[in-house]
Design an enzyme around this catalytic site. Structure first.
Site, short mmCIF file in Angstrom:
data_model
loop_
_atom_site.label_atom_id
_atom_site.label_comp_id
_atom_site.label_asym_id
_atom_site.label_seq_id
_atom_site.Cartn_x
_atom_site.Cartn_y
_atom_site.Cartn_z
N GLU A 172 0.88 -1.17 0.00
CA GLU A 172 0.00 0.00 0.00
C GLU A 172 0.92 1.22 0.00
O GLU A 172 1.79 1.33 0.87
CB GLU A 172 -0.85 -0.04 1.27
CG GLU A 172 -1.97 0.96 1.26
CD GLU A 172 -2.83 0.88 2.52
OE1 GLU A 172 -3.51 1.87 2.80
OE2 GLU A 172 -2.80 -0.16 3.22
N ARG A 205 4.69 -12.90 9.97
CA ARG A 205 5.40 -11.67 9.64
C ARG A 205 6.72 -11.62 10.41
O ARG A 205 6.92 -12.33 11.38
CB ARG A 205 4.54 -10.45 9.96
CG ARG A 205 4.19 -10.32 11.44
CD ARG A 205 3.12 -9.26 11.68
NE ARG A 205 3.62 -7.91 11.50
CZ ARG A 205 3.21 -7.07 10.55
NH1 ARG A 205 2.30 -7.43 9.69
NH2 ARG A 205 3.70 -5.87 10.47
N LYS A 241 4.30 0.68 9.64
CA LYS A 241 4.42 1.91 8.86
C LYS A 241 3.89 3.11 9.62
O LYS A 241 4.43 4.20 9.53
CB LYS A 241 3.68 1.75 7.53
CG LYS A 241 4.51 1.03 6.48
CD LYS A 241 3.89 1.11 5.12
CE LYS A 241 2.69 0.22 5.03
NZ LYS A 241 2.24 0.02 3.64
P1 ATP Z 1 1.96 -2.00 8.19
O1 ATP Z 1 1.18 -2.86 9.11
O2 ATP Z 1 3.33 -1.66 8.65
O3 ATP Z 1 1.22 -0.81 7.67
P2 ATP Z 1 1.16 -3.45 5.90
O4 ATP Z 1 1.09 -4.91 5.98
O5 ATP Z 1 -0.12 -2.71 5.97
O6 ATP Z 1 2.23 -2.93 6.94
P3 ATP Z 1 1.54 -3.30 3.11
O7 ATP Z 1 2.07 -2.18 2.31
O8 ATP Z 1 0.12 -3.65 2.96
O9 ATP Z 1 1.90 -2.96 4.61
O10 ATP Z 1 2.46 -4.58 2.93
C1 ATP Z 1 2.77 -5.13 1.69
C2 ATP Z 1 3.11 -6.57 1.86
O11 ATP Z 1 4.18 -6.71 2.79
C3 ATP Z 1 1.93 -7.34 2.43
O12 ATP Z 1 1.79 -8.52 1.67
C4 ATP Z 1 2.32 -7.62 3.83
O13 ATP Z 1 1.79 -8.83 4.26
C5 ATP Z 1 3.85 -7.66 3.76
N1 ATP Z 1 4.42 -7.29 5.05
C6 ATP Z 1 4.22 -6.15 5.73
N2 ATP Z 1 4.86 -6.18 6.91
C7 ATP Z 1 5.50 -7.38 6.98
C8 ATP Z 1 6.33 -8.02 7.97
N3 ATP Z 1 6.64 -7.43 9.12
N4 ATP Z 1 6.79 -9.25 7.68
C9 ATP Z 1 6.51 -9.85 6.52
N5 ATP Z 1 5.73 -9.32 5.56
C10 ATP Z 1 5.22 -8.09 5.78
MG MG Z 2 -1.65 -3.65 4.39
#
Ligand code: ATP
Ligand code: MG
Length: 570
Positions: A44, A270, A280
């Site tokens: 995102e 994760r 984020k």
């Molecule tokens: P945040 O919770 O920090 O906002 P998010 O999951 O909403 O992170 P996205 O931009 O949606 O952020 O993430 C893109 C991809 O990265 C998704 O498939 C998500 O599952 C993966 N991802 C995000 N954080 C992690 C993590 N700590 N470990 C492994 N994969 C991750």
């Molecule tokens: Mg997300």
């Protein structure tokens, strides 16, 4: 996890550790369910990528590489209010820097808005979705709880015609923001709360970075994601465990629409990395409130910060490989990451000498104006590699302040009054005097050298325990050195009840040294270059470097490597 067996990954082109996702893929290829593998990385664009994303990138792009399939980069841009072009550009730069390439396959969820809208109408026609006029508050109240079923909305049984008409008017902008939503018609008593008639579309007048003002309704993540996967022909849709409860909805949408391409959602744990955060929202807060200098602050776990710090993409990939993929939620010690960094840099970073906190040393019996040069290979373990440079020795030198103790504690084998140490590759010196300022601080040492110890070995075979790095005053230059420590003092920041994560910041995470001295051979360095300063760690040249005044970031300390250097030291 594969932490028990680190040799395997460092040995070069060894096969990748298998994991449960690879097992599923192997099975799918063996049974003919799929002919090839198509994955996607779906960020995102509302922040910079961090080390947690790197795990997902290495997994998705790594599978595509190993199975000769492909991996799409898809911007999940369904939230117009949060997304910015700056983030999109940063994400592309960071994925490339990590060493991956999406080729032609860059997509935006917003590319599919028209198609998604058509699918929504199709669900309505199948009596599987309805327009709800209830307020957000009412919808929430009727959702029930984990132990109680929800209640049907009074608008749940509208006719297909009425729903189609209302949904079209939602699209055309007839209704105010938030006044109506489109919901899936599933089951308000479903034990999984996600399945209690989830919202599929909401009304929001907001300019979208890609589609501008074309839309006033925007699809929700759960509706968008599965359909985007299906449209792109994704075979395996890999996501983190928090989406496990959403999988039934993922499947429901694709099943109700009877879509031919029905990717399999597979969840994995994760990455949680100790002493750091991978949220984020919290990283954004650190930047906005200026707890760090920006997204690329070298202490940040963002890929931009890690790049600036001097970490290599190879070390991040090695780390991702070592921690492996599983369904078990764990916290990885930061030292596991640092070991991967050292293992990657050890064969790559040329050895040089830099004195971080200099203490002046005058060699009283060394002739004024005399200069001797010592040949110093950049890779002492493998001298032919990259060759060597000449390190000049003269009457006035600098050693590290911490390598001298006026009153040495037990087991301190470095310099003290009346004691001898070896200056690496040069001579044995003996401390014969100490000069102090008015405050009683030691500001200079008076020493003598043993002319018979050229190269560092005494003629008479006497034992010299300590070996110090040093630079010649005249043949060194001043440098700024930035020493970093863990950004958070707490192992698992943000996890303690009632404690704000900001209170857990490490106040000593950055120490800036303005008066370090490095050997002259480093006069022409360019940002991004990496070195090992003997005994002090791995350093990178920071972009703040100006001609004649280098700025170095300490990437990581040497820790265990020091014992090895001592053993082979002369
Ligand atoms: P945040 O919770 O920090 O906002 P998010 O999951 O909403 O992170 P996205 O931009 O949606 O952020 O993430 C893109 C991809 O990265 C998704 O498939 C998500 O599952 C993966 N991802 C995000 N954080 C992690 C993590 N700590 N470990 C492994 N994969 C991750
Ligand atoms: Mg997300």
């Amino acid at each position: 996890m594969s932490l028990q067996n680190p040799e395997r990954e460092t040995s070069g082109v060894s096969p990748h550790a298998t994991n449960f996702i690879r097992n599923i893929i192997d099975e799918d290829l063996a049974t003919g369910k799929h002919q090839s593998v198509v994955t996607r990385f779906p960020p995102e664009p509302n922040g910079y990528l961090h080390i947690g994303h790197a795990k997902s990138i290495c997994l998705n792009f790594g599978l595509a590489r190993d199975y000769q399939g492909r991996c799409h980069l898809r911007f999940d841009d369904t939230n117009p209010e949060k997304e910015e072009l700056e983030y999109i550009q940063a994400i592309e730069r960071d994925v490339r820097w990590l060493g991956f390439d999406w080729g032609e396959h860059k997509y935006h969820a917003s590319d599919y808005f028209e198609q998604l809208y058509a699918y929504a109408e199709e669900l309505i026609r199948r009596d599987k979705a309805y327009v709800d006029d209830a307020s957000a508050e009412d919808i929430r109240l009727r959702r029930g709880t984990l132990t109680e079923p929800g209640q049907d909305s009074p608008f749940r049984n509208r006719s297909v015609e009425e729903n189609l008409d209302l949904f079209r008017r939602m699209r055309s902008g007839e209704f105010p923001d938030g006044s109506r939503v489109l919901r899936a018609k599933i089951d308000m008593a479903h034990p999984n709360m996600v399945m209690r008639d989830p919202t599929l579309y909401r009304i929001r007048r907001q300019t979208h970075p890609h589609t501008g003002d074309k839309w006033v309704i925007y699809p929700m993540y759960d509706f968008t994601h599965c359909l985007s996967d299906s449209i792109e022909g994704i075979t395996h849709s890999l996501c983190t465990l928090e989406f496990e409860n959403n999988r039934p909805l993922y499947d429901w949408v694709l099943d109700e629409l009877e879509l031919e391409c029905h990717p399999q959602q597979i969840e994995f744990a994760r990455l949680n990395l100790e002493s750091t955060i991978v949220s984020k929202r919290k990283l954004l807060q650190l930047v906005r409130e200026e707890h760090v200098s920006g997204w690329d602050d070298p202490r940040m776990p963002t890929l931009a910060g890690m790049r600036r710090r001097g970490y290599t993409p190879e070390s991040i990939r090695l780390f991702a490989e070592r921690i492996g993929i599983s369904k078990a939620e764990t916290w990885i010690p930061f030292s596991v990451f640092e070991e991967a960094v050292r293992d990657d840099l050890n064969p790559k970073a040329p050895r040089v000498m830099g004195v971080l906190r200099p203490l002046r040393v005058v060699i009283e019996n060394y002739p004024e104006g005399q200069v001797e040069e010592f040949e110093a290979p950049y890779f002492p373990d493998d001298p032919p590699r990259m060759g060597s440079r000449k390190v000049p020795f003269s009457r006035v030198l600098y050693i590290e302040q911490e390598d001298f103790m006026e009153v040495p504690v037990p087991k301190f084998f470095r310099l003290a009054p009346g004691r001898e140490v070896r200056l690496r590759r040069a001579y044995i010196i003996k401390c014969v005097g100490v000069v102090k300022d008015e405050a009683g601080q030691v500001v200079e040492l008076r020493c003598t050298y043993d002319p018979d110890s050229r190269g560092g070995d005494p003629k008479d075979g006497r034992k010299i325990k300590g070996t110090l790095h040093w630079v010649s005053e005249e043949h060194s230059l001043q440098a700024e050195v930035r020493l970093y420590d863990r950004l958070f003092a707490h192992d698992r920041p943000g996890t303690t009840e009632g404690v704000d994560f900001l209170q857990e910041l490490n106040p000593d995470s950055l120490v800036t040294l303005q008066h370090s001295r490095v050997e002259k051979s480093l006069e022409q360095v360019t940002p991004g270059q990496r070195f090992q300063f003997e005994r002090q760690g791995y350093f990178s040249v920071d972009p703040d470097t100006t001609p004649g005044r280098p700025v170095f970031n300490r990437i990581v300390t040497l820790k265990d490597t020091w014992a090895r250097i001592m053993k082979g030291a002369k």
